[in-house]
Each structure stands twice: as structure tokens, then as C-alpha cells.
Design a protein around this motif. Structure first.
Motif, PDB file in Angstrom:
ATOM      1  N   UNK A 142       0.832  -1.211   0.000  1.00  0.00           N
ATOM      2  CA  UNK A 142       0.000   0.000   0.000  1.00  0.00           C
ATOM      3  C   UNK A 142       0.861   1.252   0.000  1.00  0.00           C
ATOM      4  N   UNK A 143       2.032   1.204   0.640  1.00  0.00           N
ATOM      5  CA  UNK A 143       2.950   2.349   0.648  1.00  0.00           C
ATOM      6  C   UNK A 143       3.880   2.327  -0.563  1.00  0.00           C
ATOM      7  N   UNK A 144       3.854   1.230  -1.322  1.00  0.00           N
ATOM      8  CA  UNK A 144       4.773   1.036  -2.457  1.00  0.00           C
ATOM      9  C   UNK A 144       6.217   1.267  -1.986  1.00  0.00           C
ATOM     10  N   UNK A 145       6.548   0.604  -0.893  1.00  0.00           N
ATOM     11  CA  UNK A 145       7.822   0.828  -0.205  1.00  0.00           C
ATOM     12  C   UNK A 145       8.919  -0.112  -0.686  1.00  0.00           C
ATOM     13  N   UNK A 146      10.038   0.456  -1.033  1.00  0.00           N
ATOM     14  CA  UNK A 146      11.216  -0.346  -1.340  1.00  0.00           C
ATOM     15  C   UNK A 146      12.120  -0.450  -0.112  1.00  0.00           C
ATOM     16  N   UNK A 147      11.859   0.412   0.889  1.00  0.00           N
ATOM     17  CA  UNK A 147      12.598   0.393   2.157  1.00  0.00           C
ATOM     18  C   UNK A 147      11.599   0.588   3.293  1.00  0.00           C
ATOM     19  N   UNK A 148      11.916  -0.004   4.441  1.00  0.00           N
ATOM     20  CA  UNK A 148      11.050   0.083   5.613  1.00  0.00           C
ATOM     21  C   UNK A 148      11.930  -0.052   6.847  1.00  0.00           C
ATOM     22  N   UNK A 149      11.690   0.771   7.859  1.00  0.00           N
ATOM     23  CA  UNK A 149      12.422   0.667   9.122  1.00  0.00           C
ATOM     24  C   UNK A 149      11.492   0.084  10.183  1.00  0.00           C
ATOM     25  N   UNK A 150      12.036  -0.794  11.030  1.00  0.00           N
ATOM     26  CA  UNK A 150      11.229  -1.453  12.062  1.00  0.00           C
ATOM     27  C   UNK A 150      11.993  -1.430  13.384  1.00  0.00           C
ATOM     28  N   UNK A 151      11.291  -1.072  14.470  1.00  0.00           N
ATOM     29  CA  UNK A 151      11.874  -1.074  15.816  1.00  0.00           C
ATOM     30  C   UNK A 151      10.810  -1.526  16.810  1.00  0.00           C
ATOM     31  N   UNK A 152      11.259  -1.901  18.012  1.00  0.00           N
ATOM     32  CA  UNK A 152      10.321  -2.355  19.051  1.00  0.00           C
ATOM     33  C   UNK A 152      10.828  -1.941  20.430  1.00  0.00           C
ATOM     34  N   UNK A 153       9.996  -2.198  21.437  1.00  0.00           N
ATOM     35  CA  UNK A 153      10.298  -1.773  22.810  1.00  0.00           C
ATOM     36  C   UNK A 153      11.081  -2.799  23.624  1.00  0.00           C
ATOM     37  N   UNK A 154      11.468  -3.914  23.052  1.00  0.00           N
ATOM     38  CA  UNK A 154      12.255  -4.924  23.758  1.00  0.00           C
ATOM     39  C   UNK A 154      11.452  -5.987  24.470  1.00  0.00           C
ATOM     40  N   UNK A 155      10.170  -5.826  24.604  1.00  0.00           N
ATOM     41  CA  UNK A 155       9.308  -6.836  25.221  1.00  0.00           C
ATOM     42  C   UNK A 155       9.373  -8.106  24.362  1.00  0.00           C
ATOM     43  N   UNK A 156       9.440  -9.296  24.966  1.00  0.00           N
ATOM     44  CA  UNK A 156       9.539 -10.529  24.168  1.00  0.00           C
ATOM     45  C   UNK A 156       8.418 -10.697  23.138  1.00  0.00           C
ATOM     46  N   UNK A 157       7.208 -10.299  23.470  1.00  0.00           N
ATOM     47  CA  UNK A 157       6.104 -10.428  22.514  1.00  0.00           C
ATOM     48  C   UNK A 157       6.295  -9.432  21.372  1.00  0.00           C
ATOM     49  N   UNK A 158       6.712  -8.220  21.685  1.00  0.00           N
ATOM     50  CA  UNK A 158       6.982  -7.219  20.637  1.00  0.00           C
ATOM     51  C   UNK A 158       8.058  -7.719  19.690  1.00  0.00           C
ATOM     52  N   UNK A 163      13.733  -3.707   1.269  1.00  0.00           N
ATOM     53  CA  UNK A 163      14.873  -3.796   2.178  1.00  0.00           C
ATOM     54  C   UNK A 163      14.412  -3.258   3.529  1.00  0.00           C
ATOM     55  N   UNK A 164      14.338  -4.128   4.514  1.00  0.00           N
ATOM     56  CA  UNK A 164      13.881  -3.748   5.855  1.00  0.00           C
ATOM     57  C   UNK A 164      15.100  -3.463   6.726  1.00  0.00           C
ATOM     58  N   UNK A 165      15.161  -2.262   7.270  1.00  0.00           N
ATOM     59  CA  UNK A 165      16.209  -1.922   8.241  1.00  0.00           C
ATOM     60  C   UNK A 165      15.650  -2.252   9.617  1.00  0.00           C
ATOM     61  N   UNK A 166      16.213  -3.239  10.253  1.00  0.00           N
ATOM     62  CA  UNK A 166      15.730  -3.689  11.556  1.00  0.00           C
ATOM     63  C   UNK A 166      16.549  -3.004  12.642  1.00  0.00           C
ATOM     64  N   UNK A 167      15.918  -2.046  13.316  1.00  0.00           N
ATOM     65  CA  UNK A 167      16.586  -1.270  14.354  1.00  0.00           C
ATOM     66  C   UNK A 167      16.576  -1.982  15.705  1.00  0.00           C
ATOM     67  N   UNK A 168      15.764  -3.041  15.828  1.00  0.00           N
ATOM     68  CA  UNK A 168      15.695  -3.765  17.095  1.00  0.00           C
ATOM     69  C   UNK A 168      15.069  -2.916  18.193  1.00  0.00           C
ATOM     70  N   UNK A 169      15.610  -3.065  19.397  1.00  0.00           N
ATOM     71  CA  UNK A 169      15.082  -2.401  20.578  1.00  0.00           C
ATOM     72  C   UNK A 169      15.511  -0.939  20.563  1.00  0.00           C
ATOM     73  N   UNK A 170      14.561  -0.052  20.273  1.00  0.00           N
ATOM     74  CA  UNK A 170      14.810   1.385  20.202  1.00  0.00           C
ATOM     75  C   UNK A 170      13.580   2.131  20.705  1.00  0.00           C
ATOM     76  N   UNK A 171      13.780   3.309  21.263  1.00  0.00           N
ATOM     77  CA  UNK A 171      12.612   4.139  21.602  1.00  0.00           C
ATOM     78  C   UNK A 171      11.886   4.563  20.325  1.00  0.00           C
ATOM     79  N   UNK A 172      10.601   4.768  20.441  1.00  0.00           N
ATOM     80  CA  UNK A 172       9.805   5.191  19.281  1.00  0.00           C
ATOM     81  C   UNK A 172      10.355   6.482  18.680  1.00  0.00           C
TER      82      UNK A 172
END
Length: 167
Positions: free
Chosen positions: A39-55, A75-84
Motif C-alpha cells: 500500500x505504501x509502495x515501499x522499497x525500504x522500511x524501518x522497524x523497531x520495538x520496545x524490547x518486550x519478548x512479545x513485541x 529492504x527492511x532496516x531492523x533497528x531492534x530495541x529502540x525508543x519510538x
């Protein structure tokens, strides 16, 4: 559709939110990742979470869905555990869409929240993509890869060295 959800109740508030287990399951992460890319027609995407095991588990599924979205080879850039806030800064700098996942457990109930952002750092709503994502999931039209060459990649986020040369 395997494990259907109540999309009107879950796909809302900028992405998805629901009680786990019950209203939401890990597959929703995959669905959102794949649907968001097309829907975003994205060739790149960044993803991060709060560190919770379910997240962390939902983030992994979202990344895998994003790299398997039709022909986009995202191409997904996985930032891992990061603040929003860190994710939002990265989105604005790199002008790419992104997702931030968080979970909160109270007693036996974990509430999962997946927030989807445009490349400008604006939370998705029904006008800028959320309604289209909900519709794809409702109609069981979650995108799938067209072939193995169209598969994207998950790239770990390289941390910049801090003062003193350590990261």
C-alpha cells in the motif's frame, strides 16, 4: 484465512492493537508488514520495538512479511530495541516508512500495539493507508511473493560509534 481476526477491532489507531493471545496473533505482524509495503509502495522500511519478548516476535514476523510482499523486494532496516522517538528520527532523515511495536503485560493479558508510519513520520490513518490494509486483510488478499528473486532483505541497523569510539 488461517486464524482470522476482527479487523475492525484490531486494525485501528495507526496500525493494530489487541490482546495477545486472543484478539491478535503473530500472523497479524506478517500481514501488516506485507500489506504495508504494497500500500505504501515501499522499497525500504524501518522497524523497531520496545524490547518486550512479545513485541520482538511480532517485529520479526512484520519484517518477514515485508520482505515477502509481491515484487517489491523491500529492504527492511531492523533497528531492534529502540525508543519510538529514535525510529521517528530515522524515518524523517531517510524518508522511509516504518513500524514501531510495543507490548504491555498486566497479569495474564498482554496488549500488543503496532504503529505504522509514513515516510514523513505521520501515523497511518484510514485516509493514508490503514483502510486499504484493513481491506486487504478482510478480503484475505495479503500479498505473497511472486518469486524468490522478488524477496527483499532484512538488514540489521548499524549503530554509529559513540564518543570514545565505542558503540
Amino acid at each position: 484465512m488461517i486464524n482470522p481476526i476482527d479487523t475492525a477491532a484490531v486494525i485501528r489507531d495507526g496500525g493494530a492493537v489487541g490482546q495477545y493471545p486472543g484478539q491478535i496473533h503473530e500472523g497479524v505482524g506478517w500481514w501488516l508488514g506485507a500489506c504495508f509495503v504494497i500500500t505504501a509502495k515501499a522499497s525500504r522500511l524501518a522497524v523497531a520495538h520496545d524490547g518486550h519478548p512479545v513485541s520482538t516476535e511480532f517485529a520479526d514476523r512484520l519484517c518477514r512479511g515485508a520482505i515477502n510482499a509481491e515484487h517489491y523486494a523491500c529492504a527492511v532496516r531492523y533497528l531492534g530495541w529502540q525508543p519510538e522517538e529514535e525510529l521517528l528520527t530515522e524515518l524523517r532523515i531517510r524518508e522511509e516508512p516504518g513500524a514501531w511495536l510495543s507490548s504491555e503485560t498486566t497479569g495474564d493479558v498482554t496488549t500488543v500495539r503496532i504503529r505504522l508510519y509514513t515516510a514523513q513520520g505521520t501515523l497511518l490513518d484510514n485516509i493514508n493507508g490503514l483502510a486499504a490494509i484493513r481491506s486487504l486483510i478482510d478480503q484475505d488478499r495479503v500479498p505473497r511473493p511472486v518469486n524468490s528473486r522478488a524477496k527483499g532483505t532484512i538488514e540489521p541497523w548499524p549503530r554509529a560509534p559513540t564518543a570514545g569510539g565505542r558503540s
